[in-house]
Design a protein around this motif. Sequence first.
Motif, PDB file in Angstrom:
ATOM      1  N   THR A  69       0.838  -1.203   0.000  1.00 18.76           N
ATOM      2  CA  THR A  69       0.000   0.000   0.000  1.00 18.76           C
ATOM      3  C   THR A  69       0.867   1.244   0.000  1.00 18.76           C
ATOM      4  N   THR A  70       0.516   2.187  -0.866  1.00 21.37           N
ATOM      5  CA  THR A  70       1.139   3.502  -0.815  1.00 21.37           C
ATOM      6  C   THR A  70       0.038   4.533  -0.569  1.00 21.37           C
ATOM      7  N   PHE A  71       0.289   5.416   0.381  1.00 20.14           N
ATOM      8  CA  PHE A  71      -0.686   6.446   0.747  1.00 20.14           C
ATOM      9  C   PHE A  71      -0.457   7.707  -0.071  1.00 20.14           C
ATOM     10  N   ARG A  72      -1.498   8.145  -0.767  1.00 17.47           N
ATOM     11  CA  ARG A  72      -1.471   9.463  -1.413  1.00 17.47           C
ATOM     12  C   ARG A  72      -1.822  10.514  -0.369  1.00 17.47           C
ATOM     13  N   THR A  73      -2.910  10.233   0.377  1.00 13.77           N
ATOM     14  CA  THR A  73      -3.306  11.079   1.508  1.00 13.77           C
ATOM     15  C   THR A  73      -3.898  10.188   2.590  1.00 13.77           C
ATOM     16  N   PRO A  74      -3.692  10.506   3.841  1.00 15.46           N
ATOM     17  CA  PRO A  74      -2.683  11.430   4.313  1.00 15.46           C
ATOM     18  C   PRO A  74      -1.287  10.851   4.074  1.00 15.46           C
ATOM     19  N   THR A  75      -0.282  11.701   4.152  1.00 21.07           N
ATOM     20  CA  THR A  75       1.093  11.275   3.914  1.00 21.07           C
ATOM     21  C   THR A  75       1.495  10.203   4.912  1.00 21.07           C
TER      22      THR A  75
END
Length: 144
Positions: A69-75
Amino acid sequence: MGLKRMDHVGVVVDDLDAAIAFFLELGMELEARMPAEGTWVDRVVGLDDVSVEIAMVRTPDGHSKLELTTFRTPTATTAEPSAPANTIGLRRLMFAVDDIHDTVERLRAHGGELVGEIAQFEEMFLLCYLRGPSGIIVALAEEL
């Protein structure tokens, strides 16, 4: 009703493409890649305005999966980047491989770095820890 199975392990990464490439080189297979956002995601993870992209990879036998998983928002945040192997919490993912030396060399091309060295445990295994994308420690075992 009791426990049915362990479904997957989730790992937050800063570079999803690099993480996918690393785990595909290890021998895992990409099952799905998709964005996720909305109220249901916010409610599940306990954060507001969540926007993520996930990739599900699985072992060739289909029994084990990782959700990258990579978060765009929140950082995304980290308490300690590249934490050592004795830090409390989830520290490593262990994989059985056919040829540990070949696997380490292939993963080096994707940023993999040995934490220590390849060592033999009795007459049973060759073992090593390799740091991969986003500081993830991947343990490898070759049965002798």
